[in-house]
Design a protein around this motif. Sequence first.
Motif, PDB file in Angstrom:
ATOM      1  N   LEU A   8     -48.373 -58.385  30.305  1.00  7.41           N
ATOM      2  CA  LEU A   8     -49.023 -57.507  29.334  1.00  7.41           C
ATOM      3  C   LEU A   8     -48.662 -57.950  27.918  1.00  7.41           C
ATOM      4  CD1 LEU A   8     -48.067 -54.047  30.908  1.00  7.41           C
ATOM      5  CD2 LEU A   8     -49.967 -55.546  31.521  1.00  7.41           C
ATOM      6  N   GLY A   9     -49.606 -57.765  26.981  1.00  7.24           N
ATOM      7  CA  GLY A   9     -49.245 -58.061  25.601  1.00  7.24           C
ATOM      8  C   GLY A   9     -50.378 -58.552  24.739  1.00  7.24           C
ATOM      9  N   LEU A  61     -50.812 -50.780  25.119  1.00  4.64           N
ATOM     10  CA  LEU A  61     -50.459 -49.724  26.065  1.00  4.64           C
ATOM     11  C   LEU A  61     -51.694 -48.975  26.546  1.00  4.64           C
ATOM     12  CD1 LEU A  61     -47.207 -48.318  24.411  1.00  4.64           C
ATOM     13  CD2 LEU A  61     -47.473 -50.199  26.046  1.00  4.64           C
ATOM     14  N   GLN A  64     -53.950 -51.729  28.720  1.00  7.20           N
ATOM     15  CA  GLN A  64     -53.386 -52.583  29.771  1.00  7.20           C
ATOM     16  C   GLN A  64     -52.425 -51.872  30.722  1.00  7.20           C
ATOM     17  OE1 GLN A  64     -51.730 -56.178  27.931  1.00  7.20           O
ATOM     18  NE2 GLN A  64     -53.315 -56.141  26.358  1.00  7.20           N
ATOM     19  N   LEU A  65     -51.754 -50.820  30.262  1.00 12.39           N
ATOM     20  CA  LEU A  65     -50.696 -50.208  31.069  1.00 12.39           C
ATOM     21  C   LEU A  65     -51.218 -49.634  32.385  1.00 12.39           C
ATOM     22  CD1 LEU A  65     -47.743 -49.404  31.365  1.00 12.39           C
ATOM     23  CD2 LEU A  65     -48.249 -47.318  30.074  1.00 12.39           C
ATOM     24  N   LEU A  78     -43.660 -57.485  29.339  1.00 11.57           N
ATOM     25  CA  LEU A  78     -44.266 -56.731  28.250  1.00 11.57           C
ATOM     26  C   LEU A  78     -43.725 -57.219  26.921  1.00 11.57           C
ATOM     27  CD1 LEU A  78     -45.906 -54.397  27.019  1.00 11.57           C
ATOM     28  CD2 LEU A  78     -43.960 -52.895  27.481  1.00 11.57           C
ATOM     29  N   TYR A  99     -43.363 -47.337  23.268  1.00 16.16           N
ATOM     30  CA  TYR A  99     -42.924 -48.497  24.049  1.00 16.16           C
ATOM     31  C   TYR A  99     -41.926 -48.063  25.124  1.00 16.16           C
ATOM     32  CZ  TYR A  99     -40.664 -53.180  24.517  1.00 16.16           C
ATOM     33  OH  TYR A  99     -40.126 -54.355  24.955  1.00 16.16           O
ATOM     34  N   VAL A 113     -38.914 -55.333  35.180  1.00 16.06           N
ATOM     35  CA  VAL A 113     -39.587 -55.452  33.883  1.00 16.06           C
ATOM     36  C   VAL A 113     -38.844 -56.440  32.996  1.00 16.06           C
ATOM     37  CG1 VAL A 113     -40.364 -54.216  31.829  1.00 16.06           C
ATOM     38  CG2 VAL A 113     -40.453 -53.098  34.074  1.00 16.06           C
TER      39      VAL A 113
END
Length: 264
Positions: A8-9, A61, A64-65, A78, A99, A113
């Motif tokens: 993610l990012g 967030l 994509q989360l 992340l 976050y 993570v």
Amino acid sequence: MSKRFVALGDSFTEGVGDEDAGRPNGVRGWADRVAEVFGAADPEFGYANLAVRGRLLPQVLREQLDRALEMRPDLVSLYAGGNDLMRPKVNIDALMRAYDAAVALLVKSGARVVLFTGVDGGDDPVFRRMRGRVAIYNEHVRAIAAKHSCVVVDMWNMRQLRDRRMWSADRLHLNSLGHTEVAISVLDSLGVSHALTRAVLGDPPSVDPRVQRAENWKWAREHVVPWVMRRVRGESSGDVIKPRRPELLPLEVERVPRKGASND
């Protein structure tokens, strides 16, 4: 070893700066390199990369989360917030509360993570001005990682990333050498054997001040001015970009030996 990896990012994780015309969005990046190591060891390994260049942390967030959680990954990376720190005004504490909440959800899902600190730009005359903001961001990341037992890739302390030869022409994104350095640090932090090697560049060449000034002006014209104009127009480099790997799918990669593995 991980079976399902979701990244993610923003541009850092999308792979911008590490050009590869044969891949979606024309880039490769550190996340692909990490996934290739996992995929070489397990043909059923699945990899999704939802990162999109230009995204702010709230956008990452929001977009994509939930998609990542639906894939039920056992490994998630992340990194987001760098674009927020470049804005004229930013509430870092508020950003990092969101976050923190996102990391809590990922950890609760059962995923391991991986988080990242920002790079130390103290040697760069432009990004040196952001150094204080990045340091505050990094302290939040370290505290959140400790709170949730996450893996931290500490790019602030990766001295090799302060070498401009690790960066693309825009001075904002890592090139293939830089992305390889990050991939190695991710794999090492996870305790995964691999055959990737760090670049040995030696001392940087001396540059004539007049040549340096000319290069700085060229960089400003070609990269800074377009970036400013996009900000003025409310545009982003990622407005027309889609995630490179929106689905959790196996990789088709050449099997490569891992460190310590037999060649039989």
